[in-house]
Design an enzyme around this catalytic site. Structure first.
Site, PDB file in Angstrom:
ATOM      1  N   GLU A 491      43.603 102.638   5.148  1.00 13.92           N
ATOM      2  CA  GLU A 491      43.229 101.408   5.851  1.00 13.92           C
ATOM      3  C   GLU A 491      42.001 101.638   6.718  1.00 13.92           C
ATOM      4  O   GLU A 491      41.088 100.799   6.763  1.00 13.92           O
ATOM      5  CB  GLU A 491      44.406 100.931   6.704  1.00 13.92           C
ATOM      6  CG  GLU A 491      44.085  99.673   7.500  1.00 13.92           C
ATOM      7  CD  GLU A 491      45.187  99.292   8.464  1.00 13.92           C
ATOM      8  OE1 GLU A 491      44.865  98.708   9.517  1.00 13.92           O
ATOM      9  OE2 GLU A 491      46.374  99.581   8.164  1.00 13.92           O
ATOM     10  N   THR A 529      46.341  98.758  11.847  1.00 13.79           N
ATOM     11  CA  THR A 529      47.495  97.869  12.046  1.00 13.79           C
ATOM     12  C   THR A 529      48.811  98.592  12.257  1.00 13.79           C
ATOM     13  O   THR A 529      49.796  97.967  12.669  1.00 13.79           O
ATOM     14  CB  THR A 529      47.664  96.932  10.825  1.00 13.79           C
ATOM     15  OG1 THR A 529      47.954  97.714   9.668  1.00 13.79           O
ATOM     16  CG2 THR A 529      46.428  96.097  10.597  1.00 13.79           C
ATOM     17  N   SER A 631      57.358 100.386   4.925  1.00  8.64           N
ATOM     18  CA  SER A 631      57.168 100.598   3.490  1.00  8.64           C
ATOM     19  C   SER A 631      58.388 101.230   2.827  1.00  8.64           C
ATOM     20  O   SER A 631      58.339 101.554   1.640  1.00  8.64           O
ATOM     21  CB  SER A 631      55.939 101.484   3.254  1.00  8.64           C
ATOM     22  OG  SER A 631      56.021 102.671   4.008  1.00  8.64           O
TER      23      SER A 631
END
Length: 678
Positions: A491, A529, A631
């Site tokens: 990311e 995030t 996840s």
């Protein structure tokens, strides 16, 4: 101590007094004459395992000179005998839509009130006074009100986590059921807990049934069946260890389940053994040829003659079955290698002791606290569904750049269905379909995909895309963007790629001093995030000190799912002695849950699955918190909870900071109606 509940084929046990197998520290042997339930006799003096003598009939036992054991052996019980038994304020980070603050306060570290409410009777308490103190405090906290004042007497009756102080626990008594004399001898020489009782059941289901009374009379806290077996699948090889997930009869009737099998299997694998977990079937006669093929077709992975008869002896106590494979359909046991394979199997049995010891030491009643929310978030569910629908529409293979989400179980499942995971686009054939992962990509990756004429489906999480859009907007107006995050995370790589040279990575508050910007009056910060909220606040505080004009995003970059899971894990960490977080090592948000738990005073570990739990973590622990990264599949949490519950009576309760209701639309490329799909 070893109890021959029935004869195992050796004439020394027939019709006479039971033999005695002494073992260092206390593995003792008692039992009945003949085949019936045991008439119990006193154990012989304890001798070191290294000098262990063979089993002999009681009539030929020669009195030994007294030996004082290092640990007193467990008593030998006759059948039916009764047993009486104030920091500086930090810069505020705006809340993201969907973030749920914990009950009673904002989403700040340490602000959530711990909930001490739990099912009464889940664990013994020191006194009624302590029980009332804990219950009162828990009730008040659950409703956001003040906790009841606790007097000094009550404080002394309560532990650091608010749990009642327990008396010093005794070592749980383990009973091992071994069908044959040699199997009992092999496990008796292993490193077993003091006071272990070994019951020699005899061969076959009838003798095993009769042995249940002897097992019950030994007053076990846990029961393990140990011995040799035959393999039923191509994967099981001679010398492998099978840990039963359940035991069943040849007709498919399940007579007992073994929920702790994954925990025990993990210990054995860490000891260097090759281990399989699955159903074990018991038959009345030795199974060969076509019979084995029929048993394999039922899903069983190993066959023996006793295990399915023995669950009644354990009752509701923890029950395990560990069998060492000596032959398989493609490697049948012949006369020439009977001794060689038998000896090899017995040597493997002798290696089982440390894992069994650790297993029984973890046996206890305890509380399990489930953090809520936990496991999959909306962005992860969306990304997985994108790959699933792409496979439905285009068929296999569908290429995915990087891991679709950071979880090995999810990746393995999708790969088994036809997804092909690649590191870079040059591994994808020109013109093929490729999915970009949930973590986002830099514009240069899009350009490369266009050059290779790839059909791209973008599974980037919308909340990650929000950070990308902010990076483009702030750099376009001339700001230097400081991205708070971790180097090497996909990311972060994608966000940095939005404006190379105009975005700087800041990994810690200490790194702020070394930053150099073109114009200190035009500085903006953004965040990865999946950061820990409190750590991100520390970096923001340092940025404000160094660059007073710095500005941040209008709404939080740390996503709602990350914030919610951190707030929830704080609630369980406030009560738990140990927190287990399910997630992969490369999952940033999962690792942050471990760090948050540790900062709140609980021991914490990240585990890929239940088999990664090391049983020594659980010794003496009465309250365990469980969470999972965004996840991680919910099924992994269910498996972990079931396994921990199998170690003794357990109360399972939830500590919630609120439910999540956010969902995201799918990309247009996978929204085609079923009627248009090929």
């Amino acid at each position: 101590m070893s109890i021959p509940a029935a004869d195992n084929g050796g004439d020394a046990d027939l019709g006479g007094s039971p033999p005695v197998t002494p073992r260092e520290g206390a593995a003792q042997s008692i039992g009945p004459p003949g085949f019936g339930p045991a008439a119990v006799r006193p154990a012989s003096p304890v001798v070191p395992a290294s000098s262990m003598s063979p089993v002999v009939p009681a009539s030929s036992v020669v009195p030994a000179s007294p030996v004082v054991p290092a640990v007193a052996p467990a008593p030998v019980l006759p059948a039916g005998a009764a047993v009486h038994t104030g920091a500086a304020p930090r810069a505020a980070i705006p809340e993201q839509a969907g973030a749920v603050p914990p009950a009673g306060g904002p989403s700040r570290a340490g602000s959530a009130l711990p909930s001490a409410g739990f099912r009464r009777g889940a664990a013994p308490v020191a006194s009624p006074l302590a029980t009332r103190a804990v219950a009162a405090a828990g009730t008040a906290a659950e409703h956001g009100g003040p906790a009841e004042d606790v007097t000094p007497a009550r404080v002394r009756a309560m532990g650091a986590k608010g749990s009642p102080v327990q008396p010093a626990p005794r070592t749980p008594r383990l009973v091992i059921a071994a069908p044959l004399r040699l199997e009992g001898f092999a496990i008796g020489r292993a490193d077993l807990p003091p006071g272990t009782v070994i019951v020699r059941t005899g061969m076959g289901p009838d003798k095993a049934h009769r042995a249940n009374r002897v097992i019950r009379d030994a007053r076990p806290d846990a029961v393990a069946v140990v011995g040799l077996a035959g393999g039923l699948t191509a994967e099981t090889k001679p010398g492998d260890v099978v840990v039963a997930s359940e035991v069943r009869l040849a007709d498919g009737t399940v007579t007992g389940t073994c929920p702790t099998a994954p925990l025990l299997a993990g210990e054995l694998r860490r000891a260097g053994l090759r281990v399989h977990v699955g159903p074990v079937v018991s038959v009345a006669q030795v199974a060969v040829g076509a019979v084995r093929a029929e048993l394999a077709a039922t899903g069983a992975i190993a066959v023996d003659m006793e295990s399915a008869a023995l669950p009644p002896g354990a009752g509701t106590r923890p029950f395990a079955v560990i069998r060492v494979i000596v032959d398989t359909p493609d490697q049948p046991l012949g006369r020439l290698d009977l001794v060689r394979r038998g000896v090899a199997g017995l040597r493997t049995i002798n290696q089982l002791g440390p894992a069994i010891r650790t297993w029984v030491e973890a046996v206890s009643s305890r509380r399990l606290l489930l953090a809520e929310p936990r496991a999959f978030c909306a962005g992860v569910e969306r990304a997985i569904e994108v790959v699933e629908r792409a496979l439905e529409i285009h068929g296999a293979p569908v290429y995915v750049r990087k891991q679709i989400v950071h979880n090995t179980h999810v990746v393995a499942d999708l790969a088994s269905r036809g997804a092909v995971f690649v590191e870079e686009l040059d591994e994808v054939p020109p013109g093929a379909t490729v999915v970009f992962s949930a973590h986002g990509v830099a514009p240069a990756i899009w350009d490369e995909a266009g050059e290779r004429e790839l059909a791209v489906i973008d599974a980037t999480c919308p909340l990650v895309e929000k950070v990308h859009a902010e990076a483009r907007r702030f750099t376009a107006r001339g700001d230097t963007v400081l991205l708070i995050g971790h180097s090497g995370h996909e990311e972060v790589d994608g966000t940095l790629g939005e404006a190379p040279g105009r975005i700087q990575l800041v990994e810690s508050a200490e790194a702020v001093e070394d930053l150099a910007v073109a114009d200190p009056e035009r500085v903006t910060y953004l965040m990865q995030t999946t950061l820990a909220v409190d750590e991100a606040e520390e970096v923001v505080d340092a940025l404000r000190d160094r660059f007073p004009a710095v500005v941040g995003p209008g709404s939080a970059d740390i996503c709602y799912a990350t914030s919610n899971r951190q707030n929830a894990v704080r609630r369980v960490a406030a009560e738990a002695e140990l927190v287990l977080v399910v997630g992969s090592e490369n999952s940033s948000n999962s690792r942050r849950l471990v760090e948050v738990s540790e900062r709140d005073g609980a021991a914490a570990h990240l585990v890929e699955s239940v088999e990664d739990v090391q049983l020594h973590w659980l010794k003496g622990v009465r309250t365990i918190g469980i969470s999972a990264g965004a996840s991680a599949p919910p099924l992994l949490v269910e498996e972990l909870t079931a396994a921990l519950s199998g170690l003794g009576s357990a109360s399972v309760s939830v500590r919630s900071v609120g439910a999540e209701s956010i969902s995201f639309h799918l990309p247009k490329e996978v929204r085609r109606p079923l009627s248009e799909r090929r």
